[in-house]
Every structure is written in C-alpha cells, then in structure tokens.
Design a protein around this motif. Structure first.
Motif, PDB file in Angstrom:
ATOM      1  N   LEU A  54       0.821  -1.227   0.000  1.00 50.13           N
ATOM      2  CA  LEU A  54       0.000   0.000   0.000  1.00 50.13           C
ATOM      3  C   LEU A  54       0.850   1.270   0.000  1.00 50.13           C
ATOM      4  O   LEU A  54       0.479   2.272  -0.607  1.00 50.13           O
ATOM      5  CB  LEU A  54      -0.926   0.014   1.217  1.00 50.13           C
ATOM      6  N   LEU A  55       1.996   1.199   0.700  1.00 47.58           N
ATOM      7  CA  LEU A  55       2.844   2.391   0.784  1.00 47.58           C
ATOM      8  C   LEU A  55       3.414   2.797  -0.570  1.00 47.58           C
ATOM      9  O   LEU A  55       3.865   3.919  -0.762  1.00 47.58           O
ATOM     10  CB  LEU A  55       3.991   2.159   1.778  1.00 47.58           C
ATOM     11  N   GLN A  56       3.385   1.858  -1.540  1.00 51.36           N
ATOM     12  CA  GLN A  56       3.963   2.162  -2.850  1.00 51.36           C
ATOM     13  C   GLN A  56       3.039   2.965  -3.763  1.00 51.36           C
ATOM     14  O   GLN A  56       3.485   3.515  -4.759  1.00 51.36           O
ATOM     15  CB  GLN A  56       4.354   0.864  -3.560  1.00 51.36           C
ATOM     16  N   TYR A  57       1.734   2.989  -3.462  1.00 51.37           N
ATOM     17  CA  TYR A  57       0.829   3.721  -4.355  1.00 51.37           C
ATOM     18  C   TYR A  57       1.019   5.214  -4.199  1.00 51.37           C
ATOM     19  O   TYR A  57       1.261   5.699  -3.095  1.00 51.37           O
ATOM     20  CB  TYR A  57      -0.629   3.339  -4.075  1.00 51.37           C
ATOM     21  N   PRO A  58       0.925   5.947  -5.310  1.00 53.60           N
ATOM     22  CA  PRO A  58       1.127   7.397  -5.218  1.00 53.60           C
ATOM     23  C   PRO A  58       0.076   8.048  -4.317  1.00 53.60           C
ATOM     24  O   PRO A  58      -1.047   7.553  -4.209  1.00 53.60           O
ATOM     25  CB  PRO A  58       0.960   7.882  -6.665  1.00 53.60           C
ATOM     26  N   GLU A  59       0.479   9.132  -3.684  1.00 51.99           N
ATOM     27  CA  GLU A  59      -0.442   9.916  -2.866  1.00 51.99           C
ATOM     28  C   GLU A  59      -1.636  10.323  -3.731  1.00 51.99           C
ATOM     29  O   GLU A  59      -1.464  10.557  -4.920  1.00 51.99           O
ATOM     30  CB  GLU A  59       0.291  11.175  -2.388  1.00 51.99           C
ATOM     31  N   ASP A  60      -2.817  10.383  -3.142  1.00 52.79           N
ATOM     32  CA  ASP A  60      -4.038  10.779  -3.861  1.00 52.79           C
ATOM     33  C   ASP A  60      -4.505   9.743  -4.880  1.00 52.79           C
ATOM     34  O   ASP A  60      -5.417  10.017  -5.657  1.00 52.79           O
ATOM     35  CB  ASP A  60      -3.887  12.122  -4.592  1.00 52.79           C
ATOM     36  N   SER A  61      -3.908   8.548  -4.903  1.00 51.03           N
ATOM     37  CA  SER A  61      -4.409   7.511  -5.804  1.00 51.03           C
ATOM     38  C   SER A  61      -5.410   6.642  -5.041  1.00 51.03           C
ATOM     39  O   SER A  61      -5.429   6.628  -3.807  1.00 51.03           O
ATOM     40  CB  SER A  61      -3.273   6.637  -6.308  1.00 51.03           C
ATOM     41  N   ALA A  62      -6.262   5.929  -5.798  1.00 53.56           N
ATOM     42  CA  ALA A  62      -7.232   5.024  -5.182  1.00 53.56           C
ATOM     43  C   ALA A  62      -6.496   3.975  -4.349  1.00 53.56           C
ATOM     44  O   ALA A  62      -6.937   3.612  -3.260  1.00 53.56           O
ATOM     45  CB  ALA A  62      -8.075   4.359  -6.259  1.00 53.56           C
ATOM     46  N   GLY A  63      -5.335   3.509  -4.843  1.00 56.08           N
ATOM     47  CA  GLY A  63      -4.562   2.503  -4.115  1.00 56.08           C
ATOM     48  C   GLY A  63      -4.163   2.967  -2.721  1.00 56.08           C
ATOM     49  O   GLY A  63      -4.123   2.177  -1.779  1.00 56.08           O
ATOM     50  N   SER A  64      -3.903   4.255  -2.582  1.00 59.53           N
ATOM     51  CA  SER A  64      -3.433   4.759  -1.300  1.00 59.53           C
ATOM     52  C   SER A  64      -4.548   4.859  -0.257  1.00 59.53           C
ATOM     53  O   SER A  64      -4.273   4.939   0.934  1.00 59.53           O
ATOM     54  CB  SER A  64      -2.780   6.128  -1.483  1.00 59.53           C
ATOM     55  N   ILE A  65      -5.806   4.882  -0.683  1.00 58.43           N
ATOM     56  CA  ILE A  65      -6.896   4.967   0.310  1.00 58.43           C
ATOM     57  C   ILE A  65      -7.703   3.684   0.381  1.00 58.43           C
ATOM     58  O   ILE A  65      -8.612   3.569   1.176  1.00 58.43           O
ATOM     59  CB  ILE A  65      -7.862   6.147   0.035  1.00 58.43           C
ATOM     60  N   MET A  66      -7.392   2.694  -0.471  1.00 60.83           N
ATOM     61  CA  MET A  66      -8.257   1.510  -0.496  1.00 60.83           C
ATOM     62  C   MET A  66      -8.048   0.634   0.729  1.00 60.83           C
ATOM     63  O   MET A  66      -7.040   0.676   1.411  1.00 60.83           O
ATOM     64  CB  MET A  66      -8.023   0.699  -1.772  1.00 60.83           C
ATOM     65  N   ASN A  67      -9.061  -0.179   0.960  1.00 64.68           N
ATOM     66  CA  ASN A  67      -9.088  -1.110   2.060  1.00 64.68           C
ATOM     67  C   ASN A  67      -8.781  -2.485   1.487  1.00 64.68           C
ATOM     68  O   ASN A  67      -9.386  -2.875   0.487  1.00 64.68           O
ATOM     69  CB  ASN A  67     -10.528  -1.082   2.596  1.00 64.68           C
ATOM     70  N   VAL A  68      -7.827  -3.197   2.073  1.00 62.68           N
ATOM     71  CA  VAL A  68      -7.486  -4.490   1.477  1.00 62.68           C
ATOM     72  C   VAL A  68      -8.300  -5.635   2.080  1.00 62.68           C
ATOM     73  O   VAL A  68      -8.136  -6.784   1.686  1.00 62.68           O
ATOM     74  CB  VAL A  68      -5.976  -4.793   1.605  1.00 62.68           C
ATOM     75  N   ASP A  69      -9.156  -5.317   3.047  1.00 68.79           N
ATOM     76  CA  ASP A  69     -10.014  -6.353   3.631  1.00 68.79           C
ATOM     77  C   ASP A  69     -11.389  -6.318   2.988  1.00 68.79           C
ATOM     78  O   ASP A  69     -12.081  -5.313   3.074  1.00 68.79           O
ATOM     79  CB  ASP A  69     -10.164  -6.112   5.134  1.00 68.79           C
ATOM     80  N   TYR A  70     -11.765  -7.378   2.325  1.00 65.24           N
ATOM     81  CA  TYR A  70     -13.107  -7.469   1.746  1.00 65.24           C
ATOM     82  C   TYR A  70     -13.445  -8.947   1.649  1.00 65.24           C
ATOM     83  O   TYR A  70     -12.577  -9.810   1.829  1.00 65.24           O
ATOM     84  CB  TYR A  70     -13.150  -6.810   0.358  1.00 65.24           C
ATOM     85  N   VAL A  71     -14.710  -9.239   1.361  1.00 61.95           N
ATOM     86  CA  VAL A  71     -15.129 -10.635   1.263  1.00 61.95           C
ATOM     87  C   VAL A  71     -15.159 -11.038  -0.204  1.00 61.95           C
ATOM     88  O   VAL A  71     -15.833 -10.391  -1.009  1.00 61.95           O
ATOM     89  CB  VAL A  71     -16.534 -10.835   1.872  1.00 61.95           C
ATOM     90  N   SER A  72     -14.419 -12.084  -0.568  1.00 60.34           N
ATOM     91  CA  SER A  72     -14.511 -12.541  -1.949  1.00 60.34           C
ATOM     92  C   SER A  72     -15.158 -13.934  -1.995  1.00 60.34           C
ATOM     93  O   SER A  72     -14.914 -14.782  -1.141  1.00 60.34           O
ATOM     94  CB  SER A  72     -13.133 -12.557  -2.611  1.00 60.34           C
TER      95      SER A  72
END
Lengths: 446, 446
Positions: free
Chosen positions: B120-138
């Motif tokens: 997560l730390l690698q995504y650019p600031e202000d990108s969707a990757g930087s604010i996304m939640n990696v916990d979800y139900v698949s």
C-alpha cells in the motif's frame, strides 16, 4: 460510443437489441444519455426500460425532461412507474412539478402511498423529515437472528437499504442491528442480545445539513429519524447525505462569491434568474464602494501635492482585500466542517495576527526594495508604503477572521462574510490608514 | 456534561465505572474528548478502552496526540492496538509519523500485515490505491447462497465492510453480490445466478477524487479496485469517499481564496506554515497590482483636470472584480461537480454576456440616478459612468467565465482562476476602459 449505438438501434427499430443494451446500463448513465437526446427519442427509450429501471431513471432526470415525459405517458404507464418509486423520491419529484402535473401524479399513486406522501410533504424544506426514506426494516427484540433474516427476506426486497435494521417497541426506537452482526451471529441468538442500544439518531425537524454531517462524522450507512413522540418514522441514508453535503458546499461557495444560492443547475437557471441572484450583492457592494470613493475624493489635495501616492492605491487595496479574504475563507470553511467554533475566537485572532505580521513583513520588504529602486532611492517613500502595508495586512486579517465568527454567533450564515463584503469593508479601512500615514510622514494637508 | 463526569471518575480512580462509561461512547466522541484533555489523562483513559475501541480511537486521533501515545505505550500494548487496526488505516498513520516512530510501529505488526503495508505504501499519494481497504469478502461463482453466508460468518467479522461481496476467479473480478441479494435469495441458489456482472470498478492508480465522485454519482457503498493485471486488490468505501470529497472541496475553496492547499487542520498548521501558504499568491498579486497602479499614474493629468473622476475608481474596480468573481466561481464549481465541461464554453459565454447586460443595465441606471442627484444633475457624468459600468461588467463576466474553462483545458486547476487573480486582472481592464471612455467624452488629455 454507446450513445451512437443506441441511436442506431432506435432508428433501425431493433427494439429487442436495444432493450438488452439498456438493461446492461446503469440508470444514472441512461439519464445522462437521454439528456443529450430529443424528447421524442427519450420517450421511446424510456418506454423500453424495465419497470424498476424506469423508476430510477424517472427519479434521476431533470425536471424539464420529467414534465415532457409525464405529458407523453398514459395513465397506466405512469401508475406503473410511480408504483416502483420510493416514497421519498416521489415527494422530491412532486415538489418540483407544476400543480396540474402533481394532480396527475397523485392520481397515479395508490391510497396508502398517497397518505405517506402527504405526511412527508408537511416537513419543512431542508429538514431531515423532507429527505428521509420511510422504507426500512424494523425488528422486535424477542426475534431470533433466524427470524430477523427471514423477515428481511420477506420485506427487504423493496427497501432502499437493509444494511442496518432497527429494533422497535410500540413504534419507539430501542436499538439497531447491523446486517453484518446478523450474518456473523448464531441463528438462535436473540435480537436483544446483539442489538446496539446506543443508537445515534436525529429528529424529523433537524436540519438536513446537520444530519448529513453526523452521518459523515460517524461513518454511518444510515441514521434513524424519530418524530416528536420519539417514534421511528424513517431513515436518512449515506447517499442522500453525500448529495446534501455537496449541495451545501455549492451553496456556501455561491454565497462566498456574492451570488444568492440557487438549487437549480447553472444551465437550468434562466438568464434573468441568474441576473436576479447576482444583482442584490452587486448593488449593495457598489453603493458601499461609493463611500470609499468619497473618502478618496477627500484626500484630493494630498494626491495633487504628491501624485505618486495614487499609484500605490490599487496595490494596497488589492493586498488588503486578498489578505482579508484568505482569513475569512479559511474561517468560514473551518466553521462549515466543524473544525472551528465561536469559542475559538481569541485563539483564531492571536493566530491570524501573528500570520499577518509574518506575511506583511515579507510583503513590505519586497515592495520596499521595489519602490527604492523604481523611485530614485526614496527611502522615506519605501518606509511609508511599508508601514501602511503592515498596518493594512494586520487589520485585514483581524477583520477577516473575526467577522465570520461574529456572523455565526449572531445566527447569520458565516459565508456572507467572504471576499466581496470583506474587500469592500477593507477598501475603506485601507484608504483611511494609507492617507493618515502618508499625510503625517510627508506633512501633507488633506 | 459527559467530559466533566469522565474527569471526575478519573480523579477518583473509579476505573470500573469509567470503563463502562467509555464503552457506551462512540470512538469519534472519545477522540473529541481526549483532544481537550492533557496528555497524561488521555493516556490513562486510552489504556482503559477495549481493544477494538482503542484501535478506532487510535486511528481517528490527530498525529500529535498519537505520537505522545506511542511514546507512552509499551511494545506489547502497541502490538495489541496495531493488531486490531485495518491495514489501510495503519498505512495512513504510518505516513504521518516520523521515521523512528514508524520503525517502532512496524516492529509491532506481524509479518503478514507488514507485507500488505509495504504494498500500500507504494501507491502514489491521492491515488485510489493509497486509500483503499485491502479487507473485503470474496466469493466464488460456484458457491451457493448458503455457502456464501457461511463464509461471511467465518471471515466477515474482521472486514470493514461486507455490504457488497466480490466474486473472483483466479483473483480476477467477475461479479459482485450485494448482501441484500444474498439475504433475499434462496439458500440453494448459486452465486453466479445472482451476481451482477456489470460491476463498476476503478484501478489502483485512478485519482482518489474521481473514485469518490463515482461512488457519489452511483450511490455505491463500495467500489472494487483492480491492479494493472485486472486482479481485485481492494475496495474503497463510501465513508472514505465522503472524506475525500470534503477535503477536495476544502482544497478548492482554499485555492479560490489564494491560499495554497494544506492537508492539516487550521489549528494544526503553524503560524509560519500559514504564512508560507498565503505569501506566494499575495506576493504575485501585489506585484501585478503595481501594473494597475502605474497605469493609474499614467492618467494623472486627466484626474488633475477633473478630480471627481478619482471618486468612481473604487466603485468601478470593486464592481468589476465582484462581477468577474461571481462568474468564475459559478463556473469553477460547475466544473468541480461535473455539471459544466470545456465543450460548453460558447454556451457559457453567451449566457454570461446576457446576464452581464441585464445586471449592468440595472447597476448603471441606479448609479446614474445617484450621480445625477449628487453631482448637480450632471447628465454627461451619469452617462459616462453608466457606459463605463456596462463595459466593465460585460468584460468582467466574459473574462471571469472564460478563464476557468481555459485553465481546465490546459490541465491547470480551474480554482486558481477565482476572485483574487480575476480581480487583479480586471482592475487593469477597468482602469483602461474607464479612462479611455472619460477622456473621449470629456475631451481630456491623458
């Protein structure tokens, strides 16, 4: 290009293919597309939509298109659409339509819905009651989790949100259960065992903006709304809250630019309406600016004796106005998002004065050097303009940060204390300060 | 007064009662309360919170308080808090902390989480990757509804949102199932029968503002985020979207007042930082305003010959600036909410010119009457100021509506074309127009 494909299918009368295409589109996108089409085409396409989709499209479209559509639809078609709409959306639609259309729409709804509509129509504009949804899932404390899920299965299909269910007793709200909790709890557990009794709620008469802010602050999916007898009567959901917050931000921004707020879109507002919304402030500010003008006329002799003084007026007035607007804007926004309150007034002033000293020192030095170079190394002139600059900036920032807080305290909208009004007030201050300083330093007669 | 009760319980060391009180409070409210307390008290209270609540409070508090807290907590206490936090929140916290604190925090997280954090730390600031939640139900397509509910029961308790579940095949997103659909469908139905294959999605590198706008536009609870290989890697939820939209509105409003945007709160920003964020624009505008000043100096002779001309300058400059700001603000906001696009430029100009004619006619008449009365029935003066007023307003509104659209087209932020810059540009135009008109009408030498 989806739009072109749709138009082609329509012209070739390939209605079956068209229907399939439309089914795969989101209602919001269909509305956007219809807005680009002619009325006749829009109506043709609307008739091809599935019932539920038609209701959503009908809810989202702008009021002009909706009126055209209502005139084109038969009574039974209208009845079908209205039957699929949520009551709160129906009310929103009714509030925008002319009286004859309202009558026809009400004829197309069933008795039961009409009663609900009438209740909702009574809430004041901008109240939580006016935007709430009357469809929600209510549970009883003695139900088991399995009972609750069964109930959601039976009734939930028509409810706009079931993410949170509410537990009531004699219509009074006694708790809330998140669907997440229902799914993760054992089937035989009782609702009263898993319900949360500390429910955040709002009342029908609360301001919609406050309710939206609560939803945002606590990250809620929905908030229950109770009436004056503490009975649960509806919910406001996060998606409505997002729209309310956006509209409120737009309203604030308009007022901050001296434009009376307007619920219609830019293009949806006529030229005369636009003119009306902008004239009031312009007139007021124009007449206030004559005070500054008269004051300026008063220093005619000083300017005649030392014509160079005129050339610094736009810079000083501009800087004063800009400094004041910076401060007032930051405070207005801080008040709007709840970060600053009236009780912080002295902290704010102390902070702004220090910022003003830092900023004005920098501006005075840069400007002093410019004047020293451009006006034959006139150190007195540099100093006089520098002192004026510092005084103007400190006054501007103090006035700029104080007025929005005072407006808030007086129950006025702080946004009126933005750039236009602040600049006009500060223009007068700037002229007064400027000529008092220069007439003293250069021994001029005013 | 809850705050006083809490303080009293703390002083009397009634920790059991205090714990109970705290359990009934919302984490957001606890944070607000702690902000008013001293560091020592805040740490004492934090230690009394239940694990999950502590993690939420830790996430919500401001960075200064958090740093104090981290220094006070033991390694095992810190480990416990970090273990309860969502990965995306942990990343947000890490981004704000100084390096030595980051090391200590990373030591307190387990190997698995550390890996996720690094991604997560690698995504650019202000990108969707930087604010996304990696916990979800698949879910998988061949699961039954009963299987799916069982899976949610098992894993869902730790997921920030389970309102929408995502169906994946070899990590690729192939559909979405709303919890509402799970609850209202038969238990033996297959997921692939009820899943929606038209899933709205975004990619990790999309701008967070665009993602938030999509969530708002379609009223979504969450939007799935895919990476460059089309694999599902996270979700962005509506509550994060609300915060992003609010921050973007604040940013726009700041820029519109000539203040460089700042992610910290008003009080969280130091005096020198505030000064820095405001000086750039002030300096630029101050130097631009000298052009207007020099121009004014150029008409010195005209003013000496007819001193009354000076008195109308503040009013004309003020009205020009206000008219221009009104137009530019409405266009900037229309662009921000997606209601106006560059392709509308001619429609916008046509509309603004008509509004300008209506408004300026009104202002010219009112002002003409005022001048006629106040200046010895001088009809020529009334007419000259009236003509200037109309020309100034038409120019102001044309420039004001065009510049934000041009900025947008050039890839600049339209918000820079707001009141401060527009007013400064228009001041020069106003002086030019004014003196050209009056020197012609009154045969003055400039």
């Amino acid at each position: 290009m989806k739009k072109e494909t749709i138009l082609e299918l329509l012209e070739r009368r390939k209605f079956k293919d068209l229907k399939e295409k439309l089914e795969s589109m989101h209602p919001v996108d269909i509305v956007e597309m219809l807005e680009d089409f002619g009325t006749r085409q829009a109506i043709l396409i609307f008739r091809l939509l599935a019932k539920e989709e038609a209701a959503e499209v009908f809810t989202d479209m702008n009021s002009d298109m909706r009126e055209d559509l209502i005139n084109a639809l038969t009574d039974s078609e209208l009845e079908e659409v209205m039957g699929e709409m949520y009551v709160d959306d129906t009310v929103d639609v009714l509030e925008e339509m002319p009286a004859n259309v309202v009558d026809r729409l009400l004829m197309a709804t069933d008795e039961d819905t009409r009663k609900k509509i009438n209740v909702l129509l009574q809430y004041p504009e901008d109240s939580a009651g006016s935007i709430m949804n009357v469809d929600y899932v209510s549970l009883r404390r003695e139900m088991t989790v399995a009972d609750a899920i069964l109930k959601i299965r039976q009734v939930g299909i028509n409810k706009e949100t079931i993410y949170t269910c509410y537990v009531t007793e004699k219509r009074k709200l006694i708790g809330a259960v998140d669907v997440k909790d229902l799914l993760t709890a054992g089937e035989s557990w009782l609702i009263e065992e898993i319900m949360d009794e500390n429910v955040l709620l709002a009342t029908t008469l609360d301001d919609q903006e406050d309710v939206a802010k609560t939803i945002k602050k606590y990250g809620l999916v929905a908030i229950p709304i109770i009436d004056h007898e503490n009975c649960l009567v509806g919910i406001v959901t996060y998606d409505d809250a997002m729209l309310v917050l956006q509209d409120e931000a737009t309203e604030d921004i308009s007022i901050m630019a001296g434009v009376s707020p307007n619920e219609d879109s830019y293009f949806g507002t006529s030229v005369l309406q636009h003119a009306k919304h902008r004239s009031l402030w312009l007139m007021l500010l124009m007449l206030s600016a004559t005070v500054t003008g008269e004051l300026l006329g008063h220093y005619e002799k000083a300017m005649a004796a030392m014509p160079v003084l005129i050339t610094f007026i736009p810079m000083l007035m501009g800087t004063g106005g800009n400094c004041g607007s910076q401060s007032s804007t930051l405070i207005i926004r801080g008040l709007a998002v709840g970060e600053i309150q009236f009780k912080d007034i002295f902290r704010v002033i102390f902070k702004e004065v220090r910022v003003a000293l830092a900023v004005s020192f920098l501006l005075a030095v840069v400007n002093g050097i410019r004047i020293y170079i451009m006006y034959d190394q006139d150190i007195m002139l540099s100093a006089a303009i520098g002192i004026t600059m510092m005084a103007v900036v400190v006054i501007a920032k103090s006035v700029g940060c104080t007025l929005p807080l005072v407006a808030k305290k007086l129950g006025l909208d702080p946004a009126i204390m933005a750039a236009p009004l602040i600049s006009t007030i500060l223009d007068t201050c700037t002229i007064l300060v400027y000529f008092n300083i220069v007439t003293t330093i250069f021994h001029l007669r005013s």
